[in-house]
Design a protein around this motif. Structure first.
Motif, PDB file in Angstrom:
ATOM      1  N   LEU A 190       0.832  -1.207   0.000  1.00 51.61           N
ATOM      2  CA  LEU A 190       0.000   0.000   0.000  1.00 51.61           C
ATOM      3  C   LEU A 190       0.868   1.259   0.000  1.00 51.61           C
ATOM      4  CD1 LEU A 190      -2.955  -0.722   2.471  1.00 51.61           C
ATOM      5  CD2 LEU A 190      -3.010  -0.655  -0.029  1.00 51.61           C
ATOM      6  N   TYR A 191       1.875   1.280   0.861  1.00 51.96           N
ATOM      7  CA  TYR A 191       2.731   2.461   0.969  1.00 51.96           C
ATOM      8  C   TYR A 191       3.422   2.760  -0.364  1.00 51.96           C
ATOM      9  CZ  TYR A 191       6.236   5.625   2.974  1.00 51.96           C
ATOM     10  OH  TYR A 191       7.023   6.715   3.264  1.00 51.96           O
ATOM     11  N   SER A 192       3.816   1.700  -1.073  1.00 52.71           N
ATOM     12  CA  SER A 192       4.510   1.865  -2.350  1.00 52.71           C
ATOM     13  C   SER A 192       3.558   1.956  -3.533  1.00 52.71           C
ATOM     14  CB  SER A 192       5.472   0.687  -2.570  1.00 52.71           C
ATOM     15  OG  SER A 192       6.376   0.564  -1.505  1.00 52.71           O
ATOM     16  N   ALA A 193       2.257   1.896  -3.256  1.00 52.16           N
ATOM     17  CA  ALA A 193       1.228   1.947  -4.309  1.00 52.16           C
ATOM     18  C   ALA A 193       1.401   0.812  -5.298  1.00 52.16           C
ATOM     19  CB  ALA A 193       1.251   3.299  -5.018  1.00 52.16           C
ATOM     20  N   THR A 194       1.676  -0.384  -4.781  1.00 53.06           N
ATOM     21  CA  THR A 194       1.864  -1.563  -5.619  1.00 53.06           C
ATOM     22  C   THR A 194       0.745  -2.561  -5.357  1.00 53.06           C
ATOM     23  OG1 THR A 194       4.262  -1.259  -5.426  1.00 53.06           O
ATOM     24  CG2 THR A 194       3.483  -3.366  -6.294  1.00 53.06           C
ATOM     25  N   PRO A 195      -0.051  -2.913  -6.347  1.00 57.60           N
ATOM     26  CA  PRO A 195      -1.129  -3.892  -6.147  1.00 57.60           C
ATOM     27  C   PRO A 195      -0.571  -5.267  -5.808  1.00 57.60           C
ATOM     28  CG  PRO A 195      -1.441  -2.657  -8.187  1.00 57.60           C
ATOM     29  CD  PRO A 195      -0.051  -2.376  -7.711  1.00 57.60           C
ATOM     30  N   ALA A 196      -1.434  -6.131  -5.255  1.00 57.94           N
ATOM     31  CA  ALA A 196      -0.970  -7.447  -4.791  1.00 57.94           C
ATOM     32  C   ALA A 196      -1.968  -8.541  -5.131  1.00 57.94           C
ATOM     33  CB  ALA A 196      -0.741  -7.414  -3.278  1.00 57.94           C
ATOM     34  N   VAL A 197      -1.447  -9.742  -5.278  1.00 59.37           N
ATOM     35  CA  VAL A 197      -2.238 -10.973  -5.237  1.00 59.37           C
ATOM     36  C   VAL A 197      -1.680 -11.775  -4.068  1.00 59.37           C
ATOM     37  CG1 VAL A 197      -2.919 -13.100  -6.381  1.00 59.37           C
ATOM     38  CG2 VAL A 197      -2.744 -10.972  -7.696  1.00 59.37           C
ATOM     39  N   ILE A 198      -2.514 -12.069  -3.099  1.00 62.36           N
ATOM     40  CA  ILE A 198      -2.068 -12.626  -1.826  1.00 62.36           C
ATOM     41  C   ILE A 198      -2.537 -14.068  -1.674  1.00 62.36           C
ATOM     42  CG2 ILE A 198      -2.163 -12.336   0.690  1.00 62.36           C
ATOM     43  CD1 ILE A 198      -2.808  -9.349   0.137  1.00 62.36           C
ATOM     44  N   ILE A 199      -1.627 -14.918  -1.206  1.00 64.46           N
ATOM     45  CA  ILE A 199      -1.963 -16.305  -0.858  1.00 64.46           C
ATOM     46  C   ILE A 199      -1.780 -16.419   0.654  1.00 64.46           C
ATOM     47  CG2 ILE A 199      -1.438 -18.741  -1.243  1.00 64.46           C
ATOM     48  CD1 ILE A 199      -0.178 -17.930  -3.929  1.00 64.46           C
ATOM     49  N   PRO A 200      -2.805 -16.108   1.446  1.00 62.03           N
ATOM     50  CA  PRO A 200      -2.639 -16.065   2.905  1.00 62.03           C
ATOM     51  C   PRO A 200      -2.494 -17.455   3.497  1.00 62.03           C
ATOM     52  CG  PRO A 200      -4.938 -15.701   2.321  1.00 62.03           C
ATOM     53  CD  PRO A 200      -4.172 -15.764   1.024  1.00 62.03           C
ATOM     54  N   THR A 201      -1.502 -17.625   4.361  1.00 64.79           N
ATOM     55  CA  THR A 201      -1.163 -18.959   4.850  1.00 64.79           C
ATOM     56  C   THR A 201      -1.781 -19.302   6.198  1.00 64.79           C
ATOM     57  OG1 THR A 201       0.924 -17.988   5.618  1.00 64.79           O
ATOM     58  CG2 THR A 201       0.950 -19.158   3.521  1.00 64.79           C
ATOM     59  N   PHE A 202      -2.325 -18.333   6.926  1.00 60.17           N
ATOM     60  CA  PHE A 202      -3.146 -18.623   8.106  1.00 60.17           C
ATOM     61  C   PHE A 202      -4.033 -17.424   8.385  1.00 60.17           C
ATOM     62  CE2 PHE A 202       1.165 -17.561   9.609  1.00 60.17           C
ATOM     63  CZ  PHE A 202       0.945 -16.465  10.422  1.00 60.17           C
ATOM     64  N   ALA A 257      -8.144  -6.586  -0.324  1.00 55.82           N
ATOM     65  CA  ALA A 257      -9.133  -6.778  -1.386  1.00 55.82           C
ATOM     66  C   ALA A 257     -10.304  -5.820  -1.216  1.00 55.82           C
ATOM     67  CB  ALA A 257      -9.617  -8.227  -1.393  1.00 55.82           C
ATOM     68  N   ALA A 258     -10.733  -5.579   0.031  1.00 54.99           N
ATOM     69  CA  ALA A 258     -11.846  -4.664   0.281  1.00 54.99           C
ATOM     70  C   ALA A 258     -11.496  -3.230  -0.117  1.00 54.99           C
ATOM     71  CB  ALA A 258     -12.243  -4.724   1.754  1.00 54.99           C
ATOM     72  N   LEU A 259     -10.218  -2.887  -0.037  1.00 54.58           N
ATOM     73  CA  LEU A 259      -9.771  -1.565  -0.469  1.00 54.58           C
ATOM     74  C   LEU A 259      -9.658  -1.468  -1.981  1.00 54.58           C
ATOM     75  CD1 LEU A 259      -6.894  -0.973   2.128  1.00 54.58           C
ATOM     76  CD2 LEU A 259      -9.222  -0.061   2.230  1.00 54.58           C
ATOM     77  N   GLY A 260      -9.775  -2.595  -2.672  1.00 54.50           N
ATOM     78  CA  GLY A 260      -9.646  -2.604  -4.123  1.00 54.50           C
ATOM     79  C   GLY A 260      -8.210  -2.512  -4.590  1.00 54.50           C
ATOM     80  N   ALA A 261      -7.256  -2.810  -3.691  1.00 49.08           N
ATOM     81  CA  ALA A 261      -5.840  -2.696  -4.036  1.00 49.08           C
ATOM     82  C   ALA A 261      -5.196  -4.044  -4.327  1.00 49.08           C
ATOM     83  CB  ALA A 261      -5.088  -2.005  -2.893  1.00 49.08           C
ATOM     84  N   GLY A 262      -6.002  -5.094  -4.448  1.00 47.01           N
ATOM     85  CA  GLY A 262      -5.449  -6.404  -4.737  1.00 47.01           C
ATOM     86  C   GLY A 262      -6.500  -7.486  -4.669  1.00 47.01           C
ATOM     87  N   GLU A 263      -6.052  -8.728  -4.841  1.00 47.10           N
ATOM     88  CA  GLU A 263      -6.917  -9.906  -4.771  1.00 47.10           C
ATOM     89  C   GLU A 263      -6.242 -10.945  -3.890  1.00 47.10           C
ATOM     90  OE1 GLU A 263      -9.856 -10.221  -5.990  1.00 47.10           O
ATOM     91  OE2 GLU A 263     -10.029  -8.746  -7.614  1.00 47.10           O
ATOM     92  N   VAL A 305      -4.973  -8.307 -12.167  1.00 44.84           N
ATOM     93  CA  VAL A 305      -4.370  -7.204 -11.420  1.00 44.84           C
ATOM     94  C   VAL A 305      -3.286  -6.518 -12.244  1.00 44.84           C
ATOM     95  CG1 VAL A 305      -3.053  -6.591  -9.347  1.00 44.84           C
ATOM     96  CG2 VAL A 305      -4.938  -8.230  -9.185  1.00 44.84           C
ATOM     97  N   LEU A 306      -2.509  -7.288 -13.005  1.00 40.79           N
ATOM     98  CA  LEU A 306      -1.467  -6.687 -13.842  1.00 40.79           C
ATOM     99  C   LEU A 306      -2.053  -5.820 -14.950  1.00 40.79           C
ATOM    100  CD1 LEU A 306       1.203  -9.509 -14.291  1.00 40.79           C
ATOM    101  CD2 LEU A 306       1.563  -7.258 -13.250  1.00 40.79           C
ATOM    102  N   SER A 307      -3.214  -6.175 -15.449  1.00 40.19           N
ATOM    103  CA  SER A 307      -3.788  -5.461 -16.592  1.00 40.19           C
ATOM    104  C   SER A 307      -4.828  -4.422 -16.196  1.00 40.19           C
ATOM    105  CB  SER A 307      -4.425  -6.461 -17.560  1.00 40.19           C
ATOM    106  OG  SER A 307      -5.465  -7.184 -16.914  1.00 40.19           O
ATOM    107  N   GLY A 308      -5.284  -4.436 -14.942  1.00 38.56           N
ATOM    108  CA  GLY A 308      -6.350  -3.528 -14.534  1.00 38.56           C
ATOM    109  C   GLY A 308      -5.833  -2.264 -13.872  1.00 38.56           C
ATOM    110  N   HIS A 309      -6.285  -1.106 -14.361  1.00 37.73           N
ATOM    111  CA  HIS A 309      -5.820   0.173 -13.805  1.00 37.73           C
ATOM    112  C   HIS A 309      -6.450   0.465 -12.447  1.00 37.73           C
ATOM    113  CE1 HIS A 309      -3.706   1.180 -17.454  1.00 37.73           C
ATOM    114  NE2 HIS A 309      -4.795   0.947 -18.176  1.00 37.73           N
ATOM    115  N   THR A 310      -7.619  -0.088 -12.154  1.00 38.28           N
ATOM    116  CA  THR A 310      -8.323   0.226 -10.915  1.00 38.28           C
ATOM    117  C   THR A 310      -7.510  -0.178  -9.696  1.00 38.28           C
ATOM    118  OG1 THR A 310     -10.442  -0.077 -12.036  1.00 38.28           O
ATOM    119  CG2 THR A 310     -10.455  -0.094  -9.623  1.00 38.28           C
ATOM    120  N   TYR A 311      -6.876  -1.336  -9.736  1.00 39.57           N
ATOM    121  CA  TYR A 311      -6.075  -1.790  -8.597  1.00 39.57           C
ATOM    122  C   TYR A 311      -4.950  -0.797  -8.308  1.00 39.57           C
ATOM    123  CZ  TYR A 311      -8.409  -6.270  -9.358  1.00 39.57           C
ATOM    124  OH  TYR A 311      -9.352  -7.256  -9.503  1.00 39.57           O
ATOM    125  N   LEU A 312      -4.272  -0.351  -9.337  1.00 39.57           N
ATOM    126  CA  LEU A 312      -3.176   0.599  -9.171  1.00 39.57           C
ATOM    127  C   LEU A 312      -3.690   1.923  -8.621  1.00 39.57           C
ATOM    128  CD1 LEU A 312      -0.227   1.435  -9.511  1.00 39.57           C
ATOM    129  CD2 LEU A 312      -0.744   1.964 -11.919  1.00 39.57           C
TER     130      LEU A 312
END
Length: 451
Positions: free
Chosen positions: A357-369, A380-386, A412-419
């Motif tokens: 978020l601080y670097s304004a970089t979108p993410a795809v997250i695989i949460p492990t717990f 994801a709720a902020l619309g900054a990643g999936e 996420v790589l192709s969508g401007h909204t996440y960025l």
């Protein structure tokens, strides 16, 4: 000038270090002395590189594993260390260590409902284990003559500071606040969650302290700082707390590897960060190998450049050789790497989420717990990643739906909204003051207590 002891959850991860070191640096620049208490191998490396002293490895009690400690195991730990060190009497830790065996742990699962449940899984249902760890922290705080304790999720340090009457500052995530619903806030909890509260209250009572109504009350200090903002990290009632925004660490003038400069703009750069791939010799519910496997299975076939890092941890041999479009480094400066890449793929650690978020970089997250799933859901709720949720196969190994992962990476790589959303929240986070604000507030609370 004040002397501060920074304490963290005793785990072998860098998330809490990236949160604590910026504040320590600011206090040091104000002329105060700061020591650390963080026992993990990877945190110890980063603390040393930052120029601070880490006191914890002197304590045998902090080297206990989740195995039921036997008498032989206690003797072996004692034999390998001097009977007397600078932190206590010759036999205080020895006797505490033996009395703590065997420690009864709640089952280790990836589903962790709250910090009380986490405490139970970590052995805090055992009174001798809690007593021994608290005794170690009490002796350490007294011996290093700390004027105040600044804590990042170490319950023993929070109890010890209360016992000694030292000012306590806690720096927490929103999910750790007692007025929140915990780490799995999107579901109703079952009634049979293991709890450490009776044991904690028993030990508190032995020191003449009042009982808690919730284990999460340990997370509140004379001053409680909440990382993030009300928009990114909501708390229903944050009365008496202060939001400080992000506190993210990078060594000043950090050097990057030579290959970093060869990351041209001809194709997207994906930073894949797993953190600690494996927490022991055998797989556990907390491991992040699923992130490595998913990235290798999917990103190898995409027209991207992948930088893979593990945070000062070794890459397990079974993932070698890496695909030709991968570049591995155990560690790279996080903020620099996040600013350079087009997408972050990571395990959902809070520090990684805040770095993105601080670097304004979108993410795809695989949460492990669960704690990481909470962070992923908020991004994801902020619309900054999936995010893509893992599931356990018949052998207990974590897997993900690779097609879902591929689709979300591409989206996420192709969508401007996440960025655009990441950029919006980057601006919001930067307005909160971060480590400088935290240092001023910490300094003031010690002055207010007559330190």
């Amino acid at each position: 000038m004040y002397r501060f002891l920074f304490t963290t959850l005793p785990s072998n991860d860098l998330g809490l270090l990236t949160r604590s070191l910026p504040i320590a640096r600011e206090l040091s620049q104000l002329g105060h002395e700061v020591n650390f208490c963080s026992p993990g191998k990877a945190p110890s490396v980063v603390i040393a590189e930052a120029g601070f002293e880490n006191l914890v490895p002197k304590h045998p009690i902090y080297h206990m594993s989740r195995k039921h400690l036997s008498f032989k195991g206690a003797v072996r730990l004692i034999r390998d260390r001097p009977l007397k060190d600078k932190y206590g009497s010759p036999f205080s830790f020895v006797w505490a260590l033996i009395r703590a065996a065997p420690v009864r742990f709640a089952p280790l699962t990836a589903e962790v409902w709250n910090t009380d449940h986490a405490a139970a899984m970590a052995g805090m249902k055992n009174a001798n284990f809690v007593r021994a760890n608290c005794r170690a922290m009490i002796d350490m705080i007294a011996d290093c003559d700390a004027d105040a304790v600044v804590d990042f999720w170490n319950p023993f340090a929070c109890i010890a500071a209360r016992v000694l009457g030292k000012p306590l500052v806690t720096v927490i995530q929103a999910d750790a606040h007692p007025s929140n619903k915990g780490l799995i806030w999107w579901r109703d909890p079952p009634e049979d969650i293991p709890t450490a509260l009776p044991t904690i209250n028993k030990v508190l009572g032995e020191h003449g302290l009042e009982s808690l109504s919730k284990t999460e009350d340990l997370n509140l200090g004379d001053l409680t700082l909440i990382v993030g903002t009300p928009e990114t990290d909501p708390v229903p009632d944050a009365t008496g707390c202060a939001y400080i925004g992000p506190t993210l660490w990078q060594q000043p003038h950090s050097e990057v590897p030579d290959w970093f400069h060869d990351l041209d703009d001809s194709k997207p750069v994906v930073w894949a960060y797993s953190g600690n791939p494996r927490y022991g010799s055998k797989r556990t519910a907390l491991d992040s190998e699923v992130v490595l496997q998913a990235c290798i299975d999917v990103l190898a076939d995409l027209d991207v450049r992948v930088v893979l890092t593990t945070g000062h941890h070794a890459l397990p041999d079974e993932f070698l050789p890496l695909p030709s479009n991968f570049q591995f480094a155990s560690y790279v400066p996080g903020l620099t790497m996040a600013e350079r890449c087009d997408l972050m793929v990571h395990h959902g650690g809070y520090g990684s989420c805040q770095t993105g978020l601080y670097s304004a970089t979108p993410a795809v997250i695989i949460p492990t717990f669960s704690e990481r799933e909470s962070n992923a859901r908020r991004i994801a709720a902020l619309g900054a990643g999936e995010y893509v949720l893992p599931h356990a196969d018949e052998t207990g190994r974590k897997r993900i739906d690779l097609e879902e992962f591929r689709t979300k990476v591409t989206s996420v790589l192709s969508g401007h909204t996440y960025l655009e959303n990441a950029q919006r929240y980057s601006e919001l986070l930067r307005a909160y003051g971060g480590a400088k604000k935290a240092a001023r507030l910490i300094e003031n609370v010690v002055k207010g207590r007559g330190g």
